[in-house]
Design an enzyme around this catalytic site. Structure first.
Site, short mmCIF file in Angstrom:
data_model
loop_
_atom_site.label_atom_id
_atom_site.label_comp_id
_atom_site.label_asym_id
_atom_site.label_seq_id
_atom_site.Cartn_x
_atom_site.Cartn_y
_atom_site.Cartn_z
N ASP A 177 0.81 -1.22 0.00
CA ASP A 177 0.00 0.00 0.00
C ASP A 177 0.84 1.27 0.00
O ASP A 177 0.56 2.22 -0.74
CB ASP A 177 -0.91 0.03 1.24
CG ASP A 177 -1.99 -1.04 1.20
OD1 ASP A 177 -2.43 -1.39 0.10
OD2 ASP A 177 -2.39 -1.51 2.29
N LEU A 178 1.87 1.31 0.85
CA LEU A 178 2.61 2.55 1.04
C LEU A 178 3.43 2.96 -0.19
O LEU A 178 3.39 4.13 -0.58
CB LEU A 178 3.48 2.45 2.30
CG LEU A 178 2.66 2.39 3.59
CD1 LEU A 178 3.55 2.11 4.78
CD2 LEU A 178 1.89 3.68 3.81
#
Length: 407
Positions: A177-178
């Site tokens: 995600d990041l």
């Protein structure tokens, strides 16, 4: 650094971590990010518990994943299923520079949020979408998290899993995600620059699948370039194709990672430094082509040698080594690494209960500055403030609250 996006207004309609983390980076760079949440409790990420690590157990009294994906924003509670709530939302977007969302195309359609209609009402609006598998194709409307779209479907998990493992590689939270969120934030910067130059507002999109494919592009490219190859060949555990590009275990069960890609440049200095001077001129290991030919023999020698002394001994011994190496550190050790402190990689903050804590800053820095401290908003914390900015008066706001249009 907090001023590079000063004056840029972003409306975020997104949940969990991927797209919200893009909003965090943009907020850190100075944008005003308004997070729109529903009137039934908001982003479901507010209720997420990872590894049993609850807000109540935290020394700061905060939800660490919520802070990670939402600090620096303002929160508005809106009922988008009501006509009045949808009208407020469209007014909010009409005054924005960027609409940031992870809502799937079919969900946006059901919510009567037509992206073309929004852009027609606001020609300067940049629509930035984060998805699991992309906005086109048979699975465009299929849900996707980093465990599925990023790790499983992309080949990432296959690439990192040991052949004899009883389970596929398992990621830590938000590991896909990041980076995907930061890529989306970078895309927004590019679109803002293009709009500044040309007046054209281009849509931006990033998918977890595409981000992961970019991350393991060497494996995917090798699979296309070579017959009967599914990824770049890796040696079995304990075997080194390059003995000085290999991890070694210390006597206290820690690890030291070497990475000499041009062994001839570092060999003599390194092998004397670690206490094996008799190997400096050994024809089995010099020049480099001999080292590679006899790599397993050298790996066995270095494995025994590093295993004879503790981690701290090797860190001290290698501190002036000119070849690339690193101790394999734990996340807790990274918190106190002098290199991370010197480069401003942590944002220093203080919780409401007076506890000092650190947040990881986005890796892109401007002018060597670290973003200002910020916290995640409480649910619907800024509803009244944002509505006043949109021109609503207090009687209208009170009425909207009474009617369940806003929280």
């Amino acid at each position: 650094m907090g001023n590079i996006l000063e004056g840029v207004k972003i409306v975020e309609l997104a949940s969990w971590t991927f797209v919200p983390s893009a909003g965090v980076a943009l907020a850190d760079w100075g944008a005003d990010v308004v997070k729109v949440e529903d009137t039934r409790g908001g982003d479901p990420g507010r209720a997420l518990v990872v590894g049993g690590l609850t807000r109540e157990k935290s020394r700061t009294g905060q939800d660490f994943m919520l802070e990670l994906g939402n600090r620096g924003k303002r929160s508005v509670g809106l009922n988008l299923k009501s006509e009045e709530g949808l009208a407020i939302f469209k007014k909010l977007v009409s005054e924005a520079d960027v609409f940031l969302t992870n809502w799937l195309p079919a969900v946006l359609e059901r919510a009567k949020i037509d992206l073309d209609e929004l852009r027609a009402a606001n020609p300067r609006l940049i629509v930035a979408q984060g998805t699991g598998q992309g906005t086109e194709g048979p699975d465009a409307s299929a849900p996707g998290f980093d465990a599925t779209a990023y790790f499983a479907r992309s080949g990432y998990s296959f690439s990192l899993s040991a052949p004899d493992s009883i389970m596929p590689f398992r990621q830590t939270p938000a590991l896909g995600d990041l980076p995907a969120g930061l890529t989306l934030a970078g895309g927004v910067l590019g679109a803002l620059y293009h709009r500044e130059r040309t007046g054209e507002a281009l849509p931006v999109e990033v998918s977890l699948l595409a981000q992961a494919m970019w991350t393991i592009a060497p494996d995917i490219t090798a699979a296309d370039f070579f017959e009967d190859v599914d990824l770049v060949p890796k040696p079995p555990l304990g075997v080194g194709f390059n003995a000085v590009g290999h991890p070694y275990k210390t006597s206290d069960d820690r690890w030291i990672q070497l990475m000499f890609l041009q062994p001839d440049k570092n060999w003599g200095e390194f092998i004397r430094r670690v206490g094996l001077p008799e190997l400096a001129e050994d024809e089995r290991f010099t020049p480099a082509q001999n080292l590679f030919k006899n790599s397993q023999e050298l790996t066995d020698i270095l494995t025994a040698h590093f295993a004879a002394k503790p981690y701290d001994y090797w860190v001290e011994t290698l501190k002036d080594e000119t070849g690339a190496w690193s101790p394999i550190k734990s996340p807790k050790e990274v918190l106190d690494d002098p290199q991370t402190e010197a480069n401003g990689y942590f944002i220093q903050n203080t919780s409401e209960n007076g506890i000092q804590y650190r947040q990881v800053a986005p890796p892109i820095r401007f002018n060597k500055e670290t973003p200002a401290a910020s916290s995640a908003p409480e649910y619907a914390e800024h509803t009244e403030q944002v509505l006043l900015e949109l021109g609503y008066d207090w009687p209208e706001i009170i009425s909207a609250k009474d009617n369940g249009v806003v929280s």
